[in-house]
Write an enzyme that holds these catalytic residues in place. Structure first.
Site, mmCIF file in Angstrom:
data_model
loop_
_atom_site.group_PDB
_atom_site.id
_atom_site.type_symbol
_atom_site.label_atom_id
_atom_site.label_comp_id
_atom_site.label_asym_id
_atom_site.label_seq_id
_atom_site.Cartn_x
_atom_site.Cartn_y
_atom_site.Cartn_z
ATOM 1 N N CYS A 126 4.161 -17.628 6.972
ATOM 2 C CA CYS A 126 4.414 -19.137 6.804
ATOM 3 C C CYS A 126 4.448 -20.145 7.977
ATOM 4 O O CYS A 126 4.108 -18.999 9.481
ATOM 5 C CB CYS A 126 5.916 -19.234 6.679
ATOM 6 S SG CYS A 126 6.598 -18.592 5.044
ATOM 7 N N ARG A 170 -2.409 -15.389 9.349
ATOM 8 C CA ARG A 170 -1.308 -15.112 9.584
ATOM 9 C C ARG A 170 -0.841 -14.341 7.894
ATOM 10 O O ARG A 170 -0.035 -14.279 7.566
ATOM 11 C CB ARG A 170 -0.408 -15.832 10.345
ATOM 12 C CG ARG A 170 -0.921 -16.162 11.601
ATOM 13 C CD ARG A 170 0.579 -17.693 12.331
ATOM 14 N NE ARG A 170 1.565 -17.515 11.962
ATOM 15 C CZ ARG A 170 2.300 -16.977 13.244
ATOM 16 N NH1 ARG A 170 2.037 -16.595 13.862
ATOM 17 N NH2 ARG A 170 4.260 -16.648 12.355
ATOM 18 N N TRP A 177 4.364 -18.795 3.152
ATOM 19 C CA TRP A 177 3.988 -17.210 1.835
ATOM 20 C C TRP A 177 5.517 -17.279 1.350
ATOM 21 O O TRP A 177 6.502 -16.288 2.089
ATOM 22 C CB TRP A 177 4.156 -15.910 3.302
ATOM 23 C CG TRP A 177 3.348 -14.495 3.266
ATOM 24 C CD1 TRP A 177 2.827 -14.507 2.974
ATOM 25 C CD2 TRP A 177 4.747 -14.000 2.992
ATOM 26 N NE1 TRP A 177 1.909 -12.259 2.491
ATOM 27 C CE2 TRP A 177 3.926 -11.931 2.960
ATOM 28 C CE3 TRP A 177 6.025 -12.972 3.197
ATOM 29 C CZ2 TRP A 177 3.908 -11.441 2.271
ATOM 30 C CZ3 TRP A 177 6.854 -12.147 2.853
ATOM 31 C CH2 TRP A 177 5.733 -11.312 2.595
ATOM 32 N N ASN A 215 9.792 -21.651 8.673
ATOM 33 C CA ASN A 215 10.107 -20.540 8.280
ATOM 34 C C ASN A 215 11.143 -19.782 8.586
ATOM 35 O O ASN A 215 11.813 -20.068 9.094
ATOM 36 C CB ASN A 215 8.978 -20.159 9.521
ATOM 37 C CG ASN A 215 7.061 -20.500 9.504
ATOM 38 O OD1 ASN A 215 6.825 -21.332 9.127
ATOM 39 N ND2 ASN A 215 7.392 -20.304 10.556
ATOM 40 N N GLY A 216 10.727 -18.449 8.025
ATOM 41 C CA GLY A 216 12.234 -17.718 7.879
ATOM 42 C C GLY A 216 13.310 -17.701 6.445
ATOM 43 O O GLY A 216 12.726 -18.219 5.255
ATOM 44 N N GLU A 269 -2.173 6.158 10.307
ATOM 45 C CA GLU A 269 -2.819 4.130 11.201
ATOM 46 C C GLU A 269 -4.892 4.103 10.015
ATOM 47 O O GLU A 269 -4.472 3.011 9.391
ATOM 48 C CB GLU A 269 -3.006 4.469 12.425
ATOM 49 C CG GLU A 269 -4.045 3.006 12.620
ATOM 50 C CD GLU A 269 -3.428 1.245 12.109
ATOM 51 O OE1 GLU A 269 -2.297 1.680 11.810
ATOM 52 O OE2 GLU A 269 -4.073 0.623 12.382
ATOM 53 N N LYS A 272 -4.928 1.400 6.973
ATOM 54 C CA LYS A 272 -6.156 0.808 7.295
ATOM 55 C C LYS A 272 -6.757 0.380 5.720
ATOM 56 O O LYS A 272 -7.033 -0.492 5.384
ATOM 57 C CB LYS A 272 -7.433 1.159 8.274
ATOM 58 C CG LYS A 272 -6.887 0.530 9.579
ATOM 59 C CD LYS A 272 -6.786 -1.040 10.282
ATOM 60 C CE LYS A 272 -5.548 -1.405 9.856
ATOM 61 N NZ LYS A 272 -5.063 -1.327 10.882
ATOM 62 N N GLU A 288 -4.545 -1.162 3.315
ATOM 63 C CA GLU A 288 -4.509 -2.892 3.599
ATOM 64 C C GLU A 288 -5.486 -3.604 3.340
ATOM 65 O O GLU A 288 -5.129 -4.601 2.400
ATOM 66 C CB GLU A 288 -4.122 -2.835 5.231
ATOM 67 C CG GLU A 288 -3.259 -2.844 5.845
ATOM 68 C CD GLU A 288 -3.115 -3.450 7.750
ATOM 69 O OE1 GLU A 288 -2.045 -3.988 7.621
ATOM 70 O OE2 GLU A 288 -3.347 -2.147 8.045
ATOM 71 N N HIS A 346 2.710 21.898 1.103
ATOM 72 C CA HIS A 346 4.045 21.400 0.444
ATOM 73 C C HIS A 346 4.258 20.160 -0.658
ATOM 74 O O HIS A 346 5.638 19.201 -0.096
ATOM 75 C CB HIS A 346 5.150 21.170 1.730
ATOM 76 C CG HIS A 346 5.314 22.203 2.708
ATOM 77 N ND1 HIS A 346 6.137 23.289 2.125
ATOM 78 C CD2 HIS A 346 4.727 22.017 4.048
ATOM 79 C CE1 HIS A 346 5.611 24.069 3.059
ATOM 80 N NE2 HIS A 346 5.154 23.758 4.754
ATOM 81 N N LYS A 406 0.367 -11.622 9.403
ATOM 82 C CA LYS A 406 -0.267 -10.631 10.475
ATOM 83 C C LYS A 406 0.921 -11.008 11.203
ATOM 84 O O LYS A 406 1.127 -10.672 11.694
ATOM 85 C CB LYS A 406 -1.333 -11.848 11.220
ATOM 86 C CG LYS A 406 -1.719 -11.435 12.344
ATOM 87 C CD LYS A 406 -2.764 -10.859 12.044
ATOM 88 C CE LYS A 406 -3.000 -10.443 13.934
ATOM 89 N NZ LYS A 406 -3.544 -8.324 13.965
HETATM 90 C C1 G6P Z 1 2.447 -6.869 9.969
HETATM 91 C C2 G6P Z 1 0.670 -7.056 10.775
HETATM 92 C C3 G6P Z 1 0.661 -5.178 11.039
HETATM 93 C C4 G6P Z 1 1.651 -5.449 12.129
HETATM 94 C C5 G6P Z 1 2.511 -5.413 11.554
HETATM 95 C C6 G6P Z 1 3.685 -5.594 12.902
HETATM 96 O O1 G6P Z 1 2.821 -6.177 8.890
HETATM 97 O O2 G6P Z 1 -0.045 -6.637 9.137
HETATM 98 O O3 G6P Z 1 -0.779 -5.337 11.423
HETATM 99 O O4 G6P Z 1 1.353 -4.272 12.860
HETATM 100 O O5 G6P Z 1 2.990 -6.314 11.291
HETATM 101 O O6 G6P Z 1 3.519 -6.430 13.553
HETATM 102 P P1 G6P Z 1 3.533 -6.614 15.169
HETATM 103 O O7 G6P Z 1 3.142 -8.132 15.885
HETATM 104 O O8 G6P Z 1 5.009 -6.315 15.959
HETATM 105 O O9 G6P Z 1 2.265 -5.512 15.800
#
Ligand code: G6P
Length: 617
Positions: A2, A27, A78, A103-104, A490, A494, A497, A513, A612
């Site tokens: 949000c 975001r 959101w 927000n929250g 990672e 990616k 995502e 395993h 984000k």
């Molecule tokens: C969200 C974002 C990710 C990020 C994660 C942690 O899931 O989409 O890209 O890695 O939050 O966020 P931070 O700002 O704490 O690195």
């Protein structure tokens, strides 16, 4: 997640609010809305979908004059409580007089809702936020002013919130309250603003006040009054922002993500500048807290605990390999949402390291708060956003200097975090007998890293071509060993995502395993294989996949001698020094997920359902 924008001015603020929301789009959100007061008229316009749909609706309301206001609040939602509908979008109103954005999460919204319903308030949404609007209306019924009503209402809320309230009968002010979700006040000349993220306000001001936990503030065109959690009037520092104004520009790239991938050599240079020279790590770069320098803290550190979420967590897992191998210090890494809800043991002389791009991730902040109460010797945050909650609440902080990262899928923030963690490894290793040879190797690997990344980006066309083969796949497996295992994690993150292809990462030694049962020609297996001491072991794992008809995509050092054949596509990654190999091998995996997502036609920069900055649990 949000986003909030607000403004009190003499001019029509609608374009400032819409532009602010656009700048927060990165975001992640699913609906948007705006409330404006013009004279004593309150208008609320909300739409599901993109901010552009809201802007169109505002444009269409021109004929009725409802597209204007000198005071206004706006929001991108959101969804948490209640589906993605116009009725659930913010702002929420009470008595056609108060408008609220939030927000929250208000965790005790159910009993509050029941009590307010009892009092005769009519709920028209499924959100927890509507409770805020009616609570304030209820406190106002007993007289008093908006500021007091917000303070009283805030005291009844449990959970995290950043909220802004507007009362159409006092259109010259906004009242805001912060507890857990960030809010920043932007100072203009004869006008003032607020937002959940300074990015939203950069076109109108660079002077900011970051509200602290428990603050309630009243903002008019010419004044800002803040009361802290104890009800005391406080002055908060005004900070001049140095965030790039045009960070919201794609700079000719098709997506922010691609721009950010290509920015990596440049931001890595920034991250290293003034911190490392051919003589080694520059003294004092991790700062000091009160009387103790970071160096003194590191000299006493016997255990490092790393806490983070998402991509930042993967940076932490990589650092565990480095800290134990090179710096000789014990290290554990934990996901913040797990750490915060379990009882954990804190060894003597423990250093807590949090890693975060945004510095506002709710779980990471809560974990830091908990750790501060549980006997850690000190806390260090590795963060990309100066002035963020995490930076302010940690004893020591180290900025990654990646610049604003807009793409939801983190790229340059990750590689700069890794560089920061390698510098931390040097700084701690110095006190633990790291040999001069190891230190020199890491230093020269870091110095040559930006150029190495430039060279690695040269693989883009080859990877683009290879991505074609993924377009009809539904599942994929990423394999790595040692400090490349978190890079495989990672890479898998990616891909899932942004392309929505199911991707799992395994330490290749675990193949037998379980995951081996999944291998067939429909399951691409991506292998990261630099030329290190684990290469021969990895080669055996590759053979295990080959023997079961699996199709492999191997990112390998030329000297690892993998060769293309029917079962294997090999991409030769430029040769690099071992300590920085996790950073170098990240690049081709970022490119792979980007090009696969392009072919799949997904929303690369704002993938569905993701945010984000995750400011709620
Ligand atoms: C969200 C974002 C990710 C990020 C994660 C942690 O899931 O989409 O890209 O890695 O939050 O966020 P931070 O700002 O704490 O690195």
């Amino acid at each position: 997640m949000c986003g909030i924008v607000g403004a009190v001015a003499e001019r029509n603020v609608v374009n400032i609010l819409l532009e602010g929301l656009k700048r927060l789009e990165y975001r992640g959100y699913d609906s948007a809305g705006v409330a404006l007061v013009n004279g004593n008229e309150l208008s609320i316009i909300r739409r599901t979908g993109k901010v552009s749909a809201l802007a169109e609706a505002v444009e269409q309301s021109k004929s009725t004059g409802l597209d204007k206001g000198t005071t206004g609040i706006a929001h991108t939602r959101w969804a948490t409580h209640g589906g993605v509908t116009e009725a659930n979008a913010h702002p929420h109103a009470s008595q056609d007089r108060f408008a609220v954005v939030h927000n929250g999460i208000i965790e005790n919204h159910k009993p509050l809702r029941a009590a307010l319903t009892e009092k005769g308030f009519n709920f028209v949404s499924d959100t927890d936020t509507e409770v805020i609007a009616h609570s304030i209306a209820s406190y106002m019924q007993d007289g008093g002013d908006l500021f007091n009503a917000v303070q009283q209402a805030a005291a009844s809320f449990e959970g995290a919130y950043g909220t802004v309230v507007l009362d159409k009968t006092t259109p010259d002010k906004l009242v805001v309250a912060r507890s857990g979700s960030p809010l920043v006040i932007g100072l203009g000349i004869g006008e003032n603003f607020l937002a959940s993220d300074q990015m939203a306000l950069l076109p109108v001001t660079r002077r900011f006040i970051f509200l602290e936990e428990g603050d309630v503030a009243q903002i008019t065109r010419t004044s800002v009054e803040i009361v802290d959690a104890n009800g005391e009037k406080v002055e908060r520092e005004i900070i001049e922002s140095n965030v790039e104004h045009d960070a919201g520009d794609k700079g000719g790239y098709r997506h922010y993500m691609l721009k950010e991938i290509y920015e990596q050599p440049h931001v890595l240079r920034n991250a290293l500048k003034g911190r490392i020279t051919s003589d080694g790590l520059v003294d004092g770069i991790f700062g000091a807290n009160n009387a103790k320098s970071a160096d003194e803290i590191f000299s006493q550190t016997q255990y490092v605990k790393i806490i983070a979420c998402g991509t930042s967590y993967h940076a932490g897992v990589t650092a565990k390999y480095w800290l134990e191998q090179y710096a000789g210090v014990q290290c554990d890494v934990e996901i913040a949402s797990e750490f915060r809800y379990r009882k954990s043991f804190v060894p003597k002389n423990s250093l807590l390291v949090t890693i975060s791009q945004s510095g506002e991730t709710a779980d990471t902040l809560a974990a830091l708060k908990l750790a501060k109460e549980s006997g850690y010797m000190s806390s260090l945050s590795i963060c990309n956003v100066d002035g963020s909650s995490l930076v302010r609440e940690s004893a020591l902080s180290f900025l990654t200097r990646a610049g604003a990262e807009i793409g939801v899928a983190s790229t340059k923030a990750f590689t700069t975090q890794l560089a920061a963690l390698l510098m931390l490894t040097l700084a701690i290793g110095k006190h633990n007998g790291m040999s001069a040879e190891t230190a020199d190797d890491i230093v020269s690997a870091l110095i040559s890293l930006p150029a190495k990344l430039e060279e690695t980006l040269g693989l883009a066309d080859e990877i683009d071509e290879l991505a074609e083969e993924f377009s009809d796949k539904h599942h994929s497996l990423f394999l790595g060993r040692g400090d490349q295992y978190p890079i495989a994690m990672e890479g898998a993150l990616k891909l899932k995502e942004i392309s929505y292809i199911h991707a799992e990462a395994y330490a290749s030694g675990e193949l037998k395993h379980g995951p081996l049962a999944l291998i067939d020609a429909d399951m691409p297996v991506i292998v990261v294989a630099p030329n290190n001491e684990l290469l021969e072991k990895l080669k055996s794992n590759v053979e295990e996949v080959r023997a079961r008809g699996g199709l492999m995509y191997v990112f390998a050092d030329k000297d690892a001698h993998f060769e293309d054949d029917d079962t294997m596509r090999v991409v030769n990654v430029p040769h690099c020094m071992e300590s920085v190999a996790p950073i170098v091998y990240t690049i081709p995996l970022q490119l792979l997920s980007y090009y696969v997502a392009l072919i799949k036609g997904t929303d690369v920069d704002q993938p569905r359902n993701l945010a984000k900055s995750v400011t709620v649990e």
